[in-house]
Design a protein around this motif. Structure first.
Motif, short mmCIF file in Angstrom:
data_model
loop_
_atom_site.label_atom_id
_atom_site.label_comp_id
_atom_site.label_asym_id
_atom_site.label_seq_id
_atom_site.Cartn_x
_atom_site.Cartn_y
_atom_site.Cartn_z
N TYR A 353 0.97 -1.54 -0.07
CA TYR A 353 0.01 0.09 -0.17
C TYR A 353 0.72 1.10 0.00
CZ TYR A 353 -3.72 -3.60 1.73
OH TYR A 353 -4.30 -4.46 1.39
N TRP A 355 0.63 5.10 0.83
CA TRP A 355 -0.17 5.80 1.56
C TRP A 355 0.89 7.63 0.85
CZ3 TRP A 355 -3.44 4.91 6.67
CH2 TRP A 355 -3.47 3.70 6.63
N GLY A 380 -3.80 0.06 -9.22
CA GLY A 380 -3.98 1.04 -7.96
C GLY A 380 -5.33 1.49 -7.63
N HIS A 381 -5.20 0.18 -6.29
CA HIS A 381 -7.55 0.80 -6.26
C HIS A 381 -7.07 1.51 -4.90
CE1 HIS A 381 -11.18 -0.48 -4.37
NE2 HIS A 381 -11.22 -0.51 -4.17
N THR A 382 -7.44 2.77 -4.54
CA THR A 382 -7.50 4.03 -3.73
C THR A 382 -8.77 3.33 -2.66
OG1 THR A 382 -6.69 5.89 -5.33
CG2 THR A 382 -8.24 5.94 -3.07
N ALA A 387 -8.18 9.68 -6.28
CA ALA A 387 -7.44 7.84 -7.57
C ALA A 387 -5.98 8.42 -7.76
CB ALA A 387 -8.70 8.06 -8.65
N ALA A 388 -5.70 7.58 -7.96
CA ALA A 388 -4.25 7.44 -8.86
C ALA A 388 -4.41 7.07 -10.00
CB ALA A 388 -3.12 6.79 -7.67
N ILE A 395 3.42 6.55 -9.47
CA ILE A 395 2.29 6.96 -9.56
C ILE A 395 2.09 8.82 -9.69
CG2 ILE A 395 0.48 6.50 -7.18
CD1 ILE A 395 3.24 4.62 -6.92
N LEU A 397 -0.89 11.31 -8.87
CA LEU A 397 -2.26 11.86 -8.16
C LEU A 397 -2.18 13.18 -8.05
CD1 LEU A 397 -2.30 10.75 -4.29
CD2 LEU A 397 -0.44 10.43 -5.60
N SER A 405 -4.36 10.20 0.76
CA SER A 405 -4.86 9.03 -0.20
C SER A 405 -3.79 7.98 0.39
CB SER A 405 -4.60 9.29 -1.28
OG SER A 405 -5.07 10.44 -1.34
N ILE A 407 -3.66 3.93 -1.33
CA ILE A 407 -3.82 3.30 -2.68
C ILE A 407 -3.53 1.70 -2.33
CG2 ILE A 407 -2.99 3.23 -5.08
CD1 ILE A 407 -2.01 6.20 -4.20
N LEU A 409 -1.93 -1.23 -4.32
CA LEU A 409 -0.58 -1.23 -4.60
C LEU A 409 -0.75 -2.82 -5.64
CD1 LEU A 409 2.01 0.74 -4.79
CD2 LEU A 409 0.49 1.37 -6.03
#
Length: 410
Positions: A353, A355, A380-382, A387-388, A395, A397, A405, A407, A409
């Motif tokens: 992840y 941050w 990448g899921h936020t 969102a990224a 990455i 954003l 944020s 995310i 990965l």
């Protein structure tokens, strides 16, 4: 983040909670006098969001507020609580609820199975140095300024510097040793063995000048450290009251020093830095399988005093701490295009992840480059925040104002 990083180091791998989170104003405590409203004196919902999430960034696994409703009497009347004096809901309590529901939702279960990765460098804490500083000076200001300044110097470069007790140095291969003026022979032997086995040690000035029982060594650096650092003392000065503007350069990189000044004559080492008067300030050396850099003054204290002015630019002191990492041949976990935004990686059984923390009150577009140890990633899921876009190890954003944020990965 500094405070939570310090607790994480003290926990030595055990889970820890933030046990006194606060979500209300602090009116009349002495530590907030003469501070502006936006430095935590009057908590906003955005402050609460940022404080809570940054605590998680640095490794906290639980959150407990010390008040739900403020106290009604004493000097802490009205303080800390997220709810109104009558117990009613407020915008601050709504934010507490929002963060709490997010953190405890089933969707975040995997997130908490991971945690902060090991920092690129460790800042060494030596108990006897702190105790000696108090015994000699009547307080520990010199020590704390040097320690905190070193942390801030690395932090300015988005380098994760972990606090490391001297007993735990074998867990790291690159160390920074602030204000080492008193070291026991046992500590010195531990450091010598660690370097000889392949570690990279960057030390501030006067290492082990005072040894066991506070005795000054007749040869400096003391206890055989002259061999480890490849240099002998040529000059020393203990004049903290007039060294506030002490400057030096390592190659073309400027730095501030302070508190004490030690200059050197290289033996097996190589001079790489000088004071303004031409004396040698920095010596690099090879010792066994490892290497050392000896800086003749307290660069941490220098950064604490001067880092806020021009800290990130080429003429400021922050690049000096980036050069420490380069000297150790270390790659940053995350390089961030915006110095005011800080990024940390978490990894573990729950996944990897990123941050991204923006402490400012405006959004910033950021580009983050991961070190070769991480990735490449394709998506990448936020989980919280912005969102990224993810492409390999890059990455991008728009980091929201006063927010973090998170995310995942993959």
């Amino acid at each position: 983040m500094h405070a939570v990083d310090l607790v994480r180091a003290s926990a030595r791998g055990k889970p820890f909670w933030h046990a006194e989170a606060y979500a209300g104003p602090l009116w009349m405590a002495s530590n907030v006098f003469n501070k502006p409203r936006d430095e935590g004196r009057i908590a906003t919902p955005e402050d609460i969001r940022y404080w809570d999430l940054v605590s998680f960034v640095a490794g906290d696994k639980g959150m407990l507020y010390l008040r739900w409703r403020p106290l009604l009497n004493g000097r802490l009347f009205g303080a800390f609580g997220a709810y109104g004096m009558d117990g009613s809901r407020t915008p601050r309590s709504e934010m507490v609820s929002k963060v709490g529901k997010w953190a405890t939702a089933p969707e975040q279960e995997q997130l908490w199975r991971s945690g902060p990765v090991k920092g690129e460098v460790g800042i060494v804490y030596v108990p006897e140095t702190q105790i000696f500083t108090y015994a000699q000076q009547g307080n520990t200001s010199f020590y704390s300024q040097s320690m905190q300044g070193a942390y801030r110097g690395f932090f300015a470069n988005n380098i994760q510097a972990d606090w490391v007790h001297i007993d735990d140095i074998d867990q790291y291969d690159a160390l920074y040793l602030p204000f080492p003026v008193m070291l026991s022979q046992k500590t010195v032997e531990k450091l010598k063995t660690w370097v000889a086995n392949g570690g990279t040690l960057v030390s501030e000035g006067c290492p082990a000048y005072f040894g066991d029982r506070g005795h000054v060594g007749t040869v400096q650096p003391n206890y055989g450290l002259a061999e480890v650092f490849g240099a002998r003392e040529s000059y020393v000065e203990f004049t903290p009251d007039i060294l506030g503007e002490l400057s030096l350069k390592v190659g073309d990189i400027p730095a501030w020093g302070g508190i004490f000044l030690q200059a050197y004559e290289p033996t097996t080492g190589r001079a790489v830095g000088w004071y303004e008067d031409g004396r040698i300030a920095v010596v690099d050396n090879i010792y066994g399988k490892g290497k050392t850099r000896l800086i003749g003054t307290m660069a941490g204290a220098g950064y604490a005093a001067h880092g806020a002015v021009g800290g990130h630019g080429a003429d400021g002191p922050a690049p000096f701490f980036a050069s420490v990492l380069a000297f150790g041949g270390k790659e940053q976990h995350v390089v961030c295009s915006e110095p005011r935004v800080k990024a940390r990686l978490h990894a573990g059984s729950g996944g990897t992840y990123l941050w991204v923390a923006n402490p400012t009150r405006q959004a910033h577009p950021v580009r983050l480059e991961l070190g070769k140890t991480w990735g490449p990633f394709s998506a990448g899921h936020t989980l919280w925040g912005a969102a990224a876009s993810v492409a390999g190890r890059t990455i991008t954003l728009a980091a929201p104002a006063r927010d973090v944020s998170v995310i995942a990965l993959t």
